[in-house]
Design an enzyme around this catalytic site. Structure first.
Site, PDB file in Angstrom:
ATOM      1  N   ASP A  75      -0.353  -1.444  -5.756  1.00  0.00           N
ATOM      2  CA  ASP A  75       0.206  -2.028  -4.547  1.00  0.00           C
ATOM      3  C   ASP A  75      -0.580  -1.547  -3.338  1.00  0.00           C
ATOM      4  O   ASP A  75      -1.768  -1.274  -3.443  1.00  0.00           O
ATOM      5  CB  ASP A  75       1.697  -1.667  -4.449  1.00  0.00           C
ATOM      6  CG  ASP A  75       2.513  -2.777  -3.809  1.00  0.00           C
ATOM      7  OD1 ASP A  75       2.207  -3.156  -2.666  1.00  0.00           O
ATOM      8  OD2 ASP A  75       3.459  -3.265  -4.450  1.00  0.00           O
ATOM      9  N   HIS A 148       4.867  -2.426   1.875  1.00  0.00           N
ATOM     10  CA  HIS A 148       5.134  -3.141   0.618  1.00  0.00           C
ATOM     11  C   HIS A 148       5.093  -2.195  -0.588  1.00  0.00           C
ATOM     12  O   HIS A 148       5.987  -2.200  -1.444  1.00  0.00           O
ATOM     13  CB  HIS A 148       4.081  -4.245   0.477  1.00  0.00           C
ATOM     14  CG  HIS A 148       4.309  -5.211  -0.639  1.00  0.00           C
ATOM     15  ND1 HIS A 148       3.957  -4.935  -1.946  1.00  0.00           N
ATOM     16  CD2 HIS A 148       4.818  -6.465  -0.642  1.00  0.00           C
ATOM     17  CE1 HIS A 148       4.247  -5.984  -2.692  1.00  0.00           C
ATOM     18  NE2 HIS A 148       4.774  -6.933  -1.929  1.00  0.00           N
ATOM     19  N   SER A 494       7.999  -9.934  -5.276  1.00  0.00           N
ATOM     20  CA  SER A 494       7.528  -8.542  -5.207  1.00  0.00           C
ATOM     21  C   SER A 494       8.687  -7.568  -5.326  1.00  0.00           C
ATOM     22  O   SER A 494       8.516  -6.450  -5.795  1.00  0.00           O
ATOM     23  CB  SER A 494       6.836  -8.269  -3.871  1.00  0.00           C
ATOM     24  OG  SER A 494       5.506  -8.670  -3.911  1.00  0.00           O
TER      25      SER A 494
END
Length: 708
Positions: A75, A148, A494
């Site tokens: 990520d 994220h 996600s």
């Protein structure tokens, strides 16, 4: 207390819990369970909550929450100071771990601990294209500037942290990953796209990802969580970096879980299409953030928001539709969308502006209303998004509404000479029905690379999920938003992907000897196609969802611990599949493709898709008995739900097992029924299922058929 304890079946417990006179029903587990502020609770990991999964105790092994299991997260890095990654009470790092803690910009050895046991970053491919990383927008290290990576890592394995909420106090509760004791290994492969606002979107290069996957396998990760997918047309398997890397990971027993993409609800948009990946769609949980909008005509419309700002004075403000307040020259087709520099200040100053979703970022529309002097934003769904409302921490007061509700607001605006509205304070509510509902943004099947493999595989919570965040990033990521948050609410596949990764971690902990295919099978065959109230899972537009939306269904982590039977597959099986799949690829030269490889649907897969059925097809499957009850003795019988216009015959109809790990094979004969042409002109897949059951375990496989 006015209550009782009893031995009840799941159905009885569910029925009782739905009665209005019953306060609560919960399994007697004798311990507190880990739960996030909501999504893991909804998955049924907590006592007293009737999510789609409401079974009893976790089997031995899962109790530890996977402390012996290592999850690799590919990520944008990690914010190591987050309380979600503390290592209090954790045992020493597993001796088999071979990874490193790579130092870099604002990240050193002490950034790792017994929780974050390894961290690396991969930037060569990115820098070869974009030049040196701009360190104002990214750390040249495993540290997360974006948010994220921190969000996904804490969803899969964050520690249990009480007293957490989003900006403005929304979604209060205890935050926890699905496997709060599992170890996290960070592989940073995503970096900002250079441009006017590099904070908004990241890019991840195949070479960097493959290097990371390679290291992760060598380092000793057990599960890989990859909330990354290809943009645009999916690549053939041989050219797909994630697919190739994941095949080698699967060969070594690593379970690779990927997000399916956010390009729905159009068909054939799902990405990460290899059968050795677990591909995850996104759906809602049973929580909402309601904010009433009182219109001047007395009507009350229910919006949703996590915006921490209130309009002063709790009074009515003038209401204006964006399309009636644009500067000259704004293209008509986007005049209602509050795009940057589109609103005329003199027409919106001090007013509540009604904008529609569509082009551009939702939070950017709020920024435009604020720039033009508007008092608040009401963000409405266009028809494609139906009733699904993603929430945002806007930079000004505001709320979001469904298609039906924005239409009602606009009817009022158009019928009144002086439209007014009051935006009431928002509050968090739970136990919202129906849930789960498929997210409109969730990418849909069929699989464009190989339509004889059903994708996505499962769905999991992905709408409005609260998890840890990078303190270098604001909640909206917009330039000009200088707010800092420790936890943030985000939507996307996600977010659903790490829910499934955590389930794989718990399975790996309970069954360390299972192959990656067996773990994938257990998660798929125990998934449910029903919502928490027992009805079918729906799409946000109000239609009944199906295999092209959710694959096998919504995950049920507890059920997956004891699936009864699994569909196993080897590295060789996957190579044979790749030989036969569209654009046949030889992925390992030491095992050359045969002249006529078996058709792709012959892969021993937990779901079944047949594309272009013409006449009759016979499919073979083999199941392995892994039931925890009865010391290996089990007798399964099959139940079939035929797709419309298709005959499905399974033989034999019964399978008997006398020991654990015993394998049995069966055939499925699929035939297009003659003389039934009217219903299939539209070229849609029709759905059915076949299910093996021994009275304890229910092993369900969806069937999707497109008749030629």
């Amino acid at each position: 207390m006015n209550g009782f304890a009893a031995l009840l079946s799941e159905e009885e417990a569910t029925e009782l819990s739905e009665r209005t006179e019953v306060v609560s029903t919960f399994p007697s587990e004798g311990r507190w369970s880990p739960h996030t502020t909501r999504s893991w609770e909804f998955l049924g990991f907590e006592e007293g909550v009737r999510g789609p999964d409401s079974s009893g105790r976790l089997p031995p092994g899962a109790e530890a929450g996977g402390e012996d299991v290592i999850v690799g997260v590919l990520d944008s890095g990690i914010w190591p100071e987050s309380r979600s990654f503390g290592d209090e009470g954790l045992s020493p790092v597993p001796a088999r771990w071979k990874g490193v803690c790579q130092e870099g910009d604002s990240f050193n050895r002490s950034s790792c601990n017994r929780k974050i046991i390894g961290a690396r970053y991969y930037v060569k491919a990115y820098e070869a294209t974009h030049g040196a990383v701009n360190t104002t927008n990214a750390y040249r290290s495993p540290r997360d500037h974006d948010g994220h990576g921190t969000h996904t890592a804490s969803t899969v394995a964050g520690r249990t942290v009480p007293g957490v909420s989003a900006l403005g106090g929304f979604a209060p509760g205890t935050a926890s990953g699905g496997a709060p004791l599992a170890r996290v290994a960070v592989y940073k492969v995503c970096w900002p796209i250079p441009g006017p606002n590099p904070n908004i979107e990241n890019t991840c290069f195949e070479a960097d990802m493959l290097a990371a996957i390679d290291d992760a396998v060598g380092d000793g990760v057990d599960v890989m969580s990859v909330s990354i997918g290809s943009v645009g047309k999916p690549l053939p398997l041989a050219d797909d970096g994630i697919a190739v890397g994941a095949l080698h990971a699967a060969m070594r027993g690593v379970v690779v879980v990927c997000s399916g993409g956010n390009s729905g609800p159009s068909p054939a948009t799902v990405s990460n299409l290899a059968p050795w990946l677990l591909t995850v769609a996104a759906s809602s949980i049973d929580r909402a953030f309601i904010s009433p909008i009182k219109l001047g005509n007395g009507m009350v419309v229910m919006g949703q928001t996590v915006t921490p700002y209130q309009l002063p004075g709790n009074k009515a403000y003038p209401l204006v539709y964006a399309a009636d307040a644009v500067v000259p020259g704004t293209p008509t087709n986007v005049s209602n969308q509050c795009l940057p520099k589109s609103l005329a200040s003199e027409k919106v100053r001090g007013k509540i502006v009604v904008c529609l979703r569509g082009t551009g970022l939702r939070v950017e529309k709020g920024l435009e209303v604020k720039r033009a002097g508007g008092a608040a934003i009401v963000l409405g769904n266009p028809p494609a998004y139906g009733s699904e409302v993603p929430v945002d921490a806007h930079v000004l007061p505001g709320t979001a509404v469904s298609t039906a509700d924005v239409n009602a607001i606009l009817r009022y605006v158009n019928s009144s000479s002086n439209p007014m509205a009051v935006l009431d304070r928002s509050r968090t509510v739970v136990d919202v029905k129906p849930s789960p509902v498929m997210a409109q943004f969730s990418s849909r099947g069929p699989n464009v690379i190989e339509p004889n493999i059903l994708k996505p595989d499962v769905t999991a919570p992905g709408l409005n999920i609260l998890a840890a965040w990078s303190e270098a990033s604001s909640p909206t990521k917009l330039d000009g938003d200088n707010r800092v948050v420790k936890y943030n609410i985000v939507s996307g596949t996600s977010m659903s992907c790490p829910h499934v990764s955590a389930t794989a971690v718990l399975l790996k902990s309970a069954h360390p000897d299972w192959s990656s295919a067996a773990i994938r099978s257990a998660i798929m065959t125990t998934a449910t196609t029903s919502n928490a109230a027992g009805g079918p899972i729906m799409d946000a537009d109000g239609t009944v969802a199906g295999p092209m939306d959710y694959g096998s269904g919504h995950i049920r982590p507890r059920h997956a611990m004891d699936p009864g039977l699994v569909y196993d597959a080897s590295y060789q099986d996957y190579l044979l599949f790749a030989c036969a799949a569209s654009g046949g690829a030889q992925l390992d030269h030491s095992l050359p493709c045969p002249a006529t490889p078996p058709p792709p649907y012959e892969l021993n897969h937990p779901s079944l898709a047949i594309h272009g059925l013409n006449g009759t097809v016979t499919v073979h499957r083999t199941v392995t008995n892994v039931g925890l009850q009865g010391k290996g003795n089990a007798r399964y019988s099959v139940a079939v739900v035929e797709p419309m216009g298709v005959s499905v015959k399974v033989s034999p109809k019964n399978l008997s097992f006398s020991r654990t790990n015993e394998k049995k094979s069966f055939r499925i004969k699929i035939e297009a029924k003659k003389g039934r042409t009217g219903w299939r002109v539209n070229g849609q897949f029709v759905a059915g299922s076949y299910t093996w059951s021994d009275g304890v375990h229910v092993v369900r496989s969806p069937i999707a058929v497109l008749v030629a």
